[in-house]
Every structure is written in C-alpha cells, then in structure tokens.
Design an enzyme around this catalytic site. Structure first.
Site, PDB file in Angstrom:
ATOM      1  CG  HIS A 188      36.948  11.506 -26.427  1.00  0.00           C
ATOM      2  ND1 HIS A 188      36.652  12.777 -26.873  1.00  0.00           N
ATOM      3  CD2 HIS A 188      37.885  11.658 -25.451  1.00  0.00           C
ATOM      4  CE1 HIS A 188      37.388  13.662 -26.215  1.00  0.00           C
ATOM      5  NE2 HIS A 188      38.143  13.004 -25.334  1.00  0.00           N
ATOM      6  CB  SER A 239      11.686  -8.772 -32.610  1.00  0.00           C
ATOM      7  OG  SER A 239      11.315  -8.898 -33.959  1.00  0.00           O
ATOM      8  CE  LYS A 268      16.734  -7.142 -31.857  1.00  0.00           C
ATOM      9  NZ  LYS A 268      16.210  -6.367 -32.981  1.00  0.00           N
ATOM     10  CD  GLU A 289      15.221   0.920 -27.986  1.00  0.00           C
ATOM     11  OE1 GLU A 289      15.687   1.073 -29.114  1.00  0.00           O
ATOM     12  OE2 GLU A 289      14.480  -0.040 -27.692  1.00  0.00           O
TER      13      GLU A 289
END
Ligand code: ARG
Length: 468
Positions: free
Chosen positions: A164, A285, A291, A298
C-alpha cells in the site's frame, strides 16, 4: 507450365485508377506496409522455387523471377526503389517493379496465390522476426537487472518492502530488483509461446479456398522457417490472433516496464531519494536549473497506453469479422508496427536507466530505520508466536505496542524490555536482538525469501535460465 502469353498483363489489374480521392487515401497502405518488403520478397522467392519444384513454372522462368526479385530487393536496400501510391501496397509495388525488370514473365510470380495468403505470410514472418528481436531486448534488460542485483547484494543494500506504499518490512534491494526480472522473464516466455503457435504458414491458401494448382505448401512453409503450413485455407487468410497474441504479450511487457519506470520515477524524487538516475536518461528543465527529470522513464510509463491501444485495435478489428479475408484486416499492420517500435524503444530506455542507476543505500536504510516505520513489527509478532502465543494474539499485542511507541515517539526496541515484557510474559532478553533489520532479513531464508544466500542463489539460477 503456363505460357508467358497467359500471364496477367501489366496493367490488367485496374488498381486505383478512377477511384475517389478519399477511397484512395483510406485504401493505400504502401506508406506503412513497405516495412514488409523483405518478408514479401522472401515469401515470393519461396513461392517461386516451390512452383518450379512442382512443375508449375519452368525452371528458367522461376530463375528469371528470382533474379528479378533479388534486384528489387537490391533497389529497396539501396533506397532507389520508387514506392508508388498508385500501386496500393507493398505486394503490388514489388510485383510492378518485378515485371518492369524482367518483363511479362514476372507476372507469373502470382500463380497459385493471392494477396490474401501473401500478406498473411509476410506479416507472420515479420512478426516472428521482430518477436525474437524484442525477446533479445528483454534479455538485455534482464541482464541489466541481474547485474544491478548482484552489485547491490554484494553491498548488502537494504530497502523497505512496501505494501500500500506504506513501509512494511526490510528486504534486500537485490531481491526487489529480481522481482522485476522475474516479471520480464515471463514476458520473454509469452513471446516465445506466441511464436510457437504462430509458426504456421498461410501461403497456399490463396484467396481463402486453397490453390487450384498442384502446389506444395509444405515446401514453402519449410523454406520460410515455419514449422508447418496452416491446416485450413479460410483460417489461414482470416486469422490474426497471432497478431493479437503478440500484442497481448507486448502489452503485458509494457505494463511491467511501466511499473519499473514508475519506481524509478518515484525513487528518484527528493521525497524518496533512493536512486540517482544517470544524466544520460534524464533531462533538465528550461527554467529550473536544478532539475533532473526522469523523462525516459516517464515516457515509457506514458507509452504503455499506446501498446494497450494497439491490442485493442486488433481485437476490435477481428471481433465482428465474418470469414475469411476482409479489408479491415489491413488495420493489423500499423497496430503491430507501433507496438513493436514502442516496446523495443522502451526496453532500451529501461535497460539504460537501470544500468546508469546509482542507488543510495543510506537513504534506503534511513527509510527502514525511520522511527515511525515499525518495519520490525512483524519480527516481534513472530517472536511472540514462536514462544507459543497464537499469531493472531501476537499481532494484537504488537499492534498495541506500536501505538504505545508511536505515542512516545520511540522505536519498538526503545520501549525497553520491561514494557515489552509487560505486554507479553514470553518476552526474554533476546528480544532486542530479534528487532534488527539484519536479523529480519536473515530469517527469511525459505524459498522465495530475501535472506542473502537465497538471493544469491536466485541470481545464479536466473543467470542460468537467461543464458539458455
Ligand atoms: N494490403 C492488403 C492488406 O494489408 C493486402 C491484401 C489485399 N487483399 C485483398 N483481397 N484486397 O490486407
């Protein structure tokens, strides 16, 4: 033998002349099915050789056609072939050029077959070849995972097992990585299973009723590397479950890659900080200089949906189709091409991601040792159960102890022997030794468990299986 004069004349098939522009646009497939050119040539070469063996074509005609087909292949390879929309698809494009090169005798290539069995054969061949390439890609990712597992086992890196997404129990990071390799090993098995079932050659089914010529489909099947010819001519031209099955295998594989990708994304976040992904698979970025975005992972996660959609496309295309060939079946190709391209790219991205991943052992350890994690709660319950307390009762006792500890902002071990013994009289001085991460891991030495010797053996066994 058929005389040259009876061979179909160039231009006898009207093709797309005089058709509505919209019909042309929806019908033409050369812009995508040109990818089948090699399989189409291979299929025609096998077909022509068989026609000659069976005495349907004169040896000289067969040789002329085979020579022409090789020249066509040379042109396509060299990039000089003129793919024409007016010739609809790859089959008619190659046949047109063949006739241009060798003359009317080239038209005999289509003796005793139809585009229906031709395209089914081409696509099966293409799918079989690509399936092996994808399987090789799965193996490369499997290797990357096994190598990482081996390295992290030798460093003794420990990570929380999550259920979980809540910290549950400590496990070895190597054990976690092996879980991913198990999943993709099954994917490789699914691809191989699908290949076995797809290894039947449709060539000889012609339009769907079988060929009226005294052909030998066994010969073409063997020449093209299939186990045997299809058994039923209608099924041979109508069946696309070999595509659906491969797409299903790819879809499940993509689900697994997406799951692995998701963990890399999550783990590389500042919140987790379990892994630092290589600069080669992350991006910066345009505005935030600090970043390091996990774009590769992704995109793999994002692209899984495309492959699920490709499977859906194929299933929907066949679900309402009467036998045998229907033009809807032309939709099989883009779905399969897209799924194959997407999956091979995703495999390469994930292999590079795993190879370049630097796992942060200290952060993982911190997560296990966290005060509020109580990753040793199961250990304490087991300890009580070993001393005769029914496990259900032990569970309740430890649950109350966890509440107490949480209230006091202490670990279970920090409650001290007195409070532990107050909770259950079976508690002895040895209890504290049991509440260590290393003890918890070492005890899980049964089959499937995370104890170091088990994991070591699991890696060796996996290597052994993958090497076959
Ligand atoms: N381009 C067609 C396809 O991909 C080839 C088969 C054409 N057969 C036919 N009967 N029109 O399915």
């Amino acid at each position: 033998m058929i005389p040259v004069s009876l061979a179909p004349e160039k231009g006898a098939y009207v093709g797309l002349q005089g058709k509505h522009a919209a019909l042309k646009a929806i019908h033409v497939s050369i812009h995508f099915d040109r990818r089948l050119w090699r399989e189409d040539i291979d299929g025609s070469l096998a077909h022509v050789a068989m026609l000659a063996t069976c005495g349907i074509l004169a040896a000289a005609d067969a040789a002329a056609i085979a020579d022409g087909l090789r020249r066509v292949a040379g042109e396509i390879e060299a990039g000089t072939f003129d793919f024409r929309e007016d010739d609809e698809d790859i089959h008619l494009n190659i046949e047109r050029r063949l006739i241009e090169l060798v003359g009317p005798v080239g038209g005999k290539v289509h003796t005793g077959r139809s585009r229906n069995d031709q395209v089914a054969t081409d696509l099966r061949l293409w799918a079989q070849r690509k399936s092996m390439e994808i399987e090789a890609g799965v193996r490369r990712l499997g290797d990357a995972l096994l190598e990482a597992a081996e390295r992290e086992l030798s460093r003794g890196v420990v990570i929380p097992l999550y259920t979980h997404l809540q910290r549950a129990q400590p496990v070895l990071l190597a054990h976690h990585l092996l879980a991913h390799s198990e999943a993709i090993e099954r994917d490789a098995g699914r691809l191989a299973d699908a290949r076995r079932r797809a290894s039947e050659c449709p060539l000889g089914a012609a339009a769907g009723a079988g060929s009226g010529w005294p052909i030998d489909p066994r010969q073409t099947a063997a020449a093209l590397g299939f186990d045997r010819p299809c058994r039923n001519s209608l099924d041979a031209v109508a069946a696309r479950d070999f595509v659906a099955e491969m797409l299903a295998a790819l879809a499940i594989l993509m689900a697994h890659l997406s799951r692995l990708a998701e963990e890399m994304i999550l783990w590389s976040s500042q919140e987790f900080g379990f892994v630092r992904l290589s600069e080669t698979v992350t991006t910066g970025s345009s505005i935030m200089p600090q970043k390091r975005n996990p774009d590769g992972a992704e995109l793999v996660r994002g692209k899984a949906g495309r492959v699920f959609g490709d499977l859906q496309t194929m299933l929907v295309a066949i679900k309402g189709l009467p036998l045998a060939y229907n033009k809807d079946l032309q939709e099989d190709k883009q779905a399969l091409f897209d799924a194959v391209d997407t999956t091979s790219l995703s495999l390469a991205v994930m292999a590079a991601t795993i190879r370049g991943a630097e796992f942060d052992a200290a952060r993982m350890r911190e997560a296990i040792d966290a005060r509020d994690g109580y990753a040793d709660a199961t250990e304490l319950a087991d300890y009580l159960a070993e001393r005769g307390v029914p496990f259900r009762e032990a569970h309740g006792i430890v649950r109350r102890l966890c509440d107490e500890a949480r209230e006091a902002k202490l670990r279970l071990s920090e409650l001290g022997i007195q409070r532990l013994r107050a909770a259950s009289a079976v508690v002895q001085d040895d209890v504290l030794g049991r509440l260590s991460v290393d003890a918890a891991i070492a005890r899980r030495s049964a089959i499937m468990g995370t104890a170091s010797p088990q994991v070591k053996q699991a890696i060796a066994e996996a290597r052994e299986r993958w090497s076959k």
